[in-house]
Design a protein around this motif. Structure first.
Motif, PDB file in Angstrom:
ATOM      1  N   SER A 164       0.835  -1.208   0.000  1.00 55.45           N
ATOM      2  CA  SER A 164       0.000   0.000   0.000  1.00 55.45           C
ATOM      3  C   SER A 164       0.868   1.257   0.000  1.00 55.45           C
ATOM      4  O   SER A 164       0.587   2.252  -0.716  1.00 55.45           O
ATOM      5  N   SER A 165       1.952   1.227   0.783  1.00 59.78           N
ATOM      6  CA  SER A 165       2.854   2.387   0.843  1.00 59.78           C
ATOM      7  C   SER A 165       3.546   2.614  -0.505  1.00 59.78           C
ATOM      8  O   SER A 165       3.681   3.766  -0.980  1.00 59.78           O
ATOM      9  N   LYS A 168       1.160   4.131  -3.011  1.00 58.58           N
ATOM     10  CA  LYS A 168       0.984   5.569  -2.775  1.00 58.58           C
ATOM     11  C   LYS A 168       2.143   6.356  -3.400  1.00 58.58           C
ATOM     12  O   LYS A 168       1.939   7.406  -4.006  1.00 58.58           O
TER      13      LYS A 168
END
Length: 558
Positions: A164-165, A168
């Motif tokens: 997820s990081s 982003k």
């Protein structure tokens, strides 16, 4: 002449004479020379003219009866020294030998009980150890499975957070190629939470019937069926001083164990649970666990199942005579015997009779025991008796009366407490064998291997006078749950209750108007009695006006 009452009063007023003293207690200067037979008192010549003048005809000189009394004393001494004293000594010697055997025997029994207790403890400890080991093993397996699942979830979470990081960052600064690679990585990643492992937790259900299982594991204590009072003297012996004989107590209506605790109590008179008329003649009754009963008349080839209101539920017809019926207490199936064919039948689940085996003698009665054995009573002109078979007809035990003329076994029952077997045995005395009055009947109690224990012929039954064997005509017998035996007396129209050891307890019921033939009993001690119902004064006076039927009676108090 003085009456017996006046004599007793006079006797109570006479001075007391010391034993062996030859002087008159009323006239101390006079010697005793007469015996007043009416008062059984030694008197002097003055007494015979005063206080005993009305008894002069019953007075006799002591000297005239001295020879007779000397002989009586001599006979007593001879009998005592020659027979009674040696017998007492021999009996004491025998009892001491029994005593010397008794104590070690009970010590051995006690040791066996303790050994069995220790074995049961060891077995219980082993079972406990096995259960605990299983519990530990299942605990480790379950915790390992759950821990692996948690670790898997945690790894997935870390990967998900990291991805997820990265996504982003790609959204903010990534090139088109980087964007494409991130999407592929997201598509290839398993984002679903894995299924929770099915942990079927091990359960332990404590046994609800612990006591009976523990008693079964420990073993059975076989004790005499007569409940002996602890510390009491045996029958016929007394703990009182010389010359004092204990009086026999009347039959009790409360059963007691050896500790004196009350086991059961009889009603003052039986309680009628149900009553209904029934037109057919009945010779055998077998109650079912649900409160119904199978009925048989040995002159027909039909048995019927009725409820406790008299309604017919089922009929079974057969091609030959059905002499007697019995229910297998384990399977609940009906069995019957046919005397003409010498066959034993079982009614299958389809209500179809199936031949199980044939018998050597003529079967007149039967009973299926709790062990699944078939006890058959026979009838014959030269021999009769009882035979125990397996369910497929193999002979296990017999007790046969040989060479005693014609006879029969009429009814058989088994005790649910001891396993003993009781039956009605009848020997033809004279005349027509079809007339029940021509048989001398009695009850025999056997152990489970047909060794005779008790013969009962009506001892202890008290009507207007004691009942003799010729007045005692049992037709059927049934054991109740207390180990007592209910007897239907055909001649005296009564229901009698005796203990399993042949001790009279009580007359439960007296029927009015018809021979008391058949009884059956439910597991809760409700007695089915086939009799003439009480329909008023006419039914009491005339046999024809009374209607035959059933009374369901309860004779124990709750």
């Amino acid at each position: 002449m003085a009456t017996n009452f006046s004599r007793s009063i006079l006797q109570g007023q006479y001075p007391i004479r010391q034993r062996g003293h030859d002087k008159c207690p009323s006239h101390r200067e006079n010697n005793l020379v007469f015996l007043c037979k009416g008062c059984k008192t030694l008197i002097c010549s003055a007494c015979i003219m005063t206080s005993h003048k009305e008894h002069i005809d019953s007075c006799i000189e002591i000297a005239k009866i001295a020879k007779e009394q000397r002989q009586e004393l001599q006979d007593f001494v001879n009998d005592t020294d020659g027979m009674k004293i040696p017998k007492f000594k021999e009996e004491i010697k025998s009892a001491r030998q029994e005593l010397s055997i008794c104590i070690p025997k009970y010590k051995l029994v006690s040791e066996d009980i303790k050994k069995q207790r220790d074995k049961c403890k060891l077995a219980l400890d082993k079972i406990t150890e096995d259960h605990l080991a299983i519990c530990d093993k299942m605990e480790k397996a379950s915790t390992d499975l759950l821990q692996t699942y948690i670790t898997n979830l945690e790894d997935r979470l870390d990967n998900l957070v990291k991805l997820s990081s990265e996504c982003k960052q790609t959204l903010q600064t990534g090139t088109a190629v980087r964007m494409y690679d991130s999407v592929l990585e997201v598509q290839d990643m398993d984002l679903d939470i894995p299924q929770t492992p099915n942990i079927d937790m091990t359960e332990f259900t404590p046994g609800n019937n612990r006591q009976s299982h523990l008693e079964q594991a420990m073993g059975k204590m076989k004790t005499p069926t007569d409940h002996l009072q602890a510390g009491s003297a045996p029958s016929g012996h007394s703990t009182h001083g010389p010359g004092v004989r204990p009086k026999q107590s009347k039959s009790t209506e409360t059963g007691q164990a050896s500790t004196g605790s009350v086991l059961y109590k009889l009603c003052d008179s039986p309680i009628v649970i149900s009553k209904f008329s029934y037109p057919d003649r009945i010779t055998s009754i077998c109650s079912t666990p649900d409160g119904c009963a199978w009925l048989c008349d040995f002159e027909t080839n039909t048995v019927k199942l009725i409820n406790n209101k008299g309604q017919v539920i089922q009929k079974i017809h057969h091609t030959s005579d059905i002499r007697d019926i019995s229910l297998d207490p384990t399977t609940g199936r009906l069995w019957f015997c046919c005397r003409v064919e010498r066959t034993i039948w079982e009614v299958s689940t389809t209500s179809t009779p199936v031949t199980r085996f044939t018998t050597e003698g003529n079967p007149n009665s039967l009973f299926v025991t709790r062990e699944g054995l078939v006890v058959v009573g026979t009838r014959g002109t030269e021999r009769y008796g009882v035979v125990m078979y397996t369910a497929d007809g193999r002979v296990l035990h017999t007790d046969t009366v040989v060479g005693s003329g014609e006879g029969l076994v009429r009814s058989i029952t088994q005790c649910g407490v001891t396993g003993n077997i009781a039956l009605v045995s009848g020997k033809l005395i004279s005349g027509d064998s079809s007339d029940p009055n021509n048989y001398r009947r009695h009850i025999i109690v056997y152990n489970p291997t047909l060794q005779p224990l008790v013969h009962y012929q009506g001892e202890g039954i008290q009507a207007q006078k004691a009942v003799t064997p010729d007045k005692f005509v049992p037709a059927t017998v049934v054991y109740d749950s207390k180990g007592n035996i209910v007897i239907a007396d055909w001649k005296r129209n009564t229901l009698e209750l005796i203990s399993g050891t042949g001790k009279y307890i009580k007359t439960l019921h007296t029927n009015k108007g018809r021979r008391q033939r058949s009884v059956g009993i439910q597991k809760d001690d409700v007695l089915w009695s086939y009799l003439v119902l009480d329909t008023g004064v006419l039914a009491y006076l005339s046999l024809e006006t009374g209607k035959p039927g059933f009374k369901l009676l309860k004779y124990y108090s709750d």
